[in-house]
Design a protein around this motif. Structure first.
Motif, mmCIF file in Angstrom:
data_model
loop_
_atom_site.group_PDB
_atom_site.id
_atom_site.type_symbol
_atom_site.label_atom_id
_atom_site.label_comp_id
_atom_site.label_asym_id
_atom_site.label_seq_id
_atom_site.Cartn_x
_atom_site.Cartn_y
_atom_site.Cartn_z
ATOM 1 N N UNK A 385 0.819 -1.216 0.000
ATOM 2 C CA UNK A 385 0.000 0.000 0.000
ATOM 3 C C UNK A 385 0.852 1.265 0.000
ATOM 4 N N UNK A 386 2.090 1.167 0.469
ATOM 5 C CA UNK A 386 2.965 2.332 0.533
ATOM 6 C C UNK A 386 3.910 2.451 -0.662
ATOM 7 N N UNK A 387 4.376 1.308 -1.179
ATOM 8 C CA UNK A 387 5.484 1.352 -2.127
ATOM 9 C C UNK A 387 5.200 0.748 -3.503
ATOM 10 N N UNK A 388 4.026 0.200 -3.742
ATOM 11 C CA UNK A 388 3.764 -0.356 -5.071
ATOM 12 C C UNK A 388 3.856 0.754 -6.111
ATOM 13 N N UNK A 389 4.473 0.486 -7.263
ATOM 14 C CA UNK A 389 4.638 1.550 -8.264
ATOM 15 C C UNK A 389 3.340 2.049 -8.871
ATOM 16 N N UNK A 390 2.263 1.289 -8.726
ATOM 17 C CA UNK A 390 0.973 1.654 -9.320
ATOM 18 C C UNK A 390 0.068 2.272 -8.252
ATOM 19 N N UNK A 391 -0.355 3.513 -8.470
ATOM 20 C CA UNK A 391 -1.175 4.213 -7.480
ATOM 21 C C UNK A 391 -2.515 3.515 -7.258
ATOM 22 N N UNK A 392 -3.056 2.904 -8.310
ATOM 23 C CA UNK A 392 -4.324 2.193 -8.157
ATOM 24 C C UNK A 392 -4.202 1.019 -7.197
ATOM 25 N N UNK A 393 -3.099 0.276 -7.282
ATOM 26 C CA UNK A 393 -2.863 -0.827 -6.342
ATOM 27 C C UNK A 393 -2.656 -0.283 -4.938
ATOM 28 N N UNK A 394 -1.944 0.811 -4.830
ATOM 29 C CA UNK A 394 -1.732 1.404 -3.494
ATOM 30 C C UNK A 394 -3.073 1.768 -2.850
ATOM 31 N N UNK A 395 -3.971 2.343 -3.635
ATOM 32 C CA UNK A 395 -5.284 2.717 -3.105
ATOM 33 C C UNK A 395 -6.063 1.489 -2.660
ATOM 34 N N UNK A 396 -6.103 0.459 -3.496
ATOM 35 C CA UNK A 396 -6.875 -0.746 -3.178
ATOM 36 C C UNK A 396 -6.279 -1.466 -1.976
ATOM 37 N N UNK A 397 -4.967 -1.620 -1.947
ATOM 38 C CA UNK A 397 -4.344 -2.359 -0.855
ATOM 39 C C UNK A 397 -4.323 -1.566 0.445
ATOM 40 N N UNK A 398 -4.336 -0.251 0.371
ATOM 41 C CA UNK A 398 -4.450 0.527 1.606
ATOM 42 C C UNK A 398 -5.810 0.293 2.259
ATOM 43 N N UNK A 399 -6.876 0.257 1.438
ATOM 44 C CA UNK A 399 -8.205 -0.003 1.985
ATOM 45 C C UNK A 399 -8.286 -1.436 2.537
#
Length: 480
Positions: A385-399
């Protein structure tokens, strides 16, 4: 069925935007209330509330006992241009995330298909248009029986504006005959249980559609400054107060992974209200929620005691609707991680900088040394959620990370030797493959850990008296 103001607002938004985008023409009518109730899986009262708002604002015209007519004078072609233009630059990041997540989810759904399900998919493929492609995905993903998955499909579709595109313009978007052939090949692979082919074909299918969609959108948009671009946000908390639950998630994070994990008591209500910028009553409700969950205990004259991972946790009150709903979100989030983390982890690990990799290793090795390996998966989800290069994955995994925190009072209470041994085994495997840069094996180990973690969590919830089917009954949009 679910009845709530936020869901009536969602239905209002859906149809008001369809009317503005010119989806309807003069003389078009909306489906009957009973059909809308079934499609959105809400009560007829919720549908009536949404229709009243649409009527009061002039979007529709209703006459007693007659069909609801659309007022096309509210159509504003420029609204579609504004909507798409504000997202165009973000699509380059959003689509790869969407493809990665849904290729994994759709492959898992095909594993659960029966002959009659494939027959329905073939019918949808034959009737293909813009709406029916969404329905194809929706029908397939319903096999997972996970309302978070359906919610993610809904939010992703809304972000792209897909529900608002007029069906007759499908030929401008897609080569429908080519898509039909692709979908039928997918169905054939699914029936033959060649799931590796299903996964790769789904991925290629989505990438091909993405090119057509981006080209179609690019022809209809105008440049918008970067700072005015609208990022993808996964809205999950439509049906409950966000402040109290978001604050509780944050405090759970601090208890298990942050500075509270080395303390015995939380700050007073007043200090917490000041610290987090909320009212004292919000702080009090949040602490009560944590106590009901079994993560803390209020002691008269002393304050709110935190239970460490080494202690036995208090029994949670599964009879409270908010606790049941939070645990439902936890187990469904964990299931979604189980389905997607292998592919997501591969891309994440390959792009990790040496500094970030060493930081992750340090955290995992610290947990292993101090008998906290049950946090391994949670830490990995947090780092994605913090370091994935894709912002969409960061958003999904943060939730997903936030939702997973709700179940850790249960998971840290598992003291069986077999459970602890499994946690240690997976942690050692992940640490070893990460150190040797064997990212494929590391992603496989993370996937295996997620599968085992989901099974262990499911068993733990059952032992607490949490009905297996109860957490499947969260409201979700079916798009059917």
């Amino acid at each position: 069925m679910y009845n709530g103001q936020s869901f009536s607002d969602l239905i209002y938004q859906f149809y008001s935007m369809r009317i503005q985008f010119g989806y309807y023409t003069e003389g078009d009518t909306l489906p009957p209330i009973e059909t809308l109730s079934r499609d959105f899986r809400v009560s007829t009262l919720t549908v009536k509330t949404a229709l009243k708002q649409l009527r009061d604002e002039g979007y529709i015209i209703t006459c007693g006992g007659k069909a609801t007519k659309v007022n096309t004078s509210h159509a504003d072609p420029a609204s579609a241009v504004r909507f798409l233009s504000a997202r165009m630059d973000r699509f380059a990041d959003f689509y790869p995330a969407n493809e990665m997540i849904f290729s994994s989810l759709l492959t898992e759904s095909f594993r659960l298909m029966e002959e009659k399900d494939f027959t329905c998919l073939l019918e949808l493929a034959d009737r293909l248009a813009a709406d029916y492609l969404m329905r194809f995905y929706s029908f397939a993903l319903q096999k997972l029986n996970n309302s978070l998955v359906m919610n993610l499909l809904w939010e992703s579709s809304l972000y792209q504006g897909l529900p608002f595109l007029k069906a007759k313009r499908s030929s401008e978007l897609y080569d429908l005959n080519k898509i039909r052939r692709s979908l039928k090949n997918l169905i054939r692979s699914g029936k033959e249980k060649d799931f590796q082919a299903v996964h790769s074909d789904f991925l290629n299918f989505q990438r091909t559609n993405r090119k057509h969609l981006v080209q179609f959108y690019a022809e209809q948009t105008v440049p918008v400054p970067k700072e005015e671009q609208t990022p993808f946000v996964w809205h999950i908390y439509r049906e409950r107060p966000e402040i109290c639950y978001s604050l509780a998630s944050h405090i759970l994070h601090q208890i298990y992974l942050g500075h509270y994990h080395e303390t015995h008591f939380l700050p007073s209500y007043e200090k917490m209200a000041e610290l987090y910028g909320v009212s004292v009553s919000t702080a009090r409700r949040t602490i009560r929620l944590l106590c009901q969950l079994g993560a803390a205990q209020s002691i008269n004259g002393k304050g709110t005691r935190i239970f460490s991972m080494e202690e036995s946790w208090l029994p949670m009150d599964c009879g409270i609707p908010s606790i049941r709903r939070s645990l439902a979100f936890f187990i469904q989030a964990l299931e979604l991680v189980k389905y997607t983390c292998r592919d997501v982890s591969q891309t994440f690990l390959k792009k990790l900088t040496r500094q970030s990799k060493n930081a992750l290793l340090q955290v995992l090795e610290h947990d292993l040394t101090f008998d906290r390996s049950e946090l391994t998966l949670l830490h990995i989800v947090k780092y994605i959620a913090e370091y994935h290069p894709c912002a969409g994955i960061r958003e999904i995994y943060f939730k997903l990370f936030e939702l997973m925190l709700w179940g850790y009072p249960i998971m840290t209470g598992l003291k069986e030797s077999d459970s602890q041994r499994k946690c240690v085994e997976y942690a050692e495997m992940i640490i070893h493959t990460l150190k040797t840069n064997d990212f494929l094996s590391c992603a496989d180990a993370i996937g295996q850990l997620a599968v085992w973690k989901f099974s262990a969590a499911d068993d733990a919830l059952c032992r607490c008296g949490f009905d297996f089917e109860a957490y499947r009954l969260l409201p979700s949009i079916q798009l059917m």
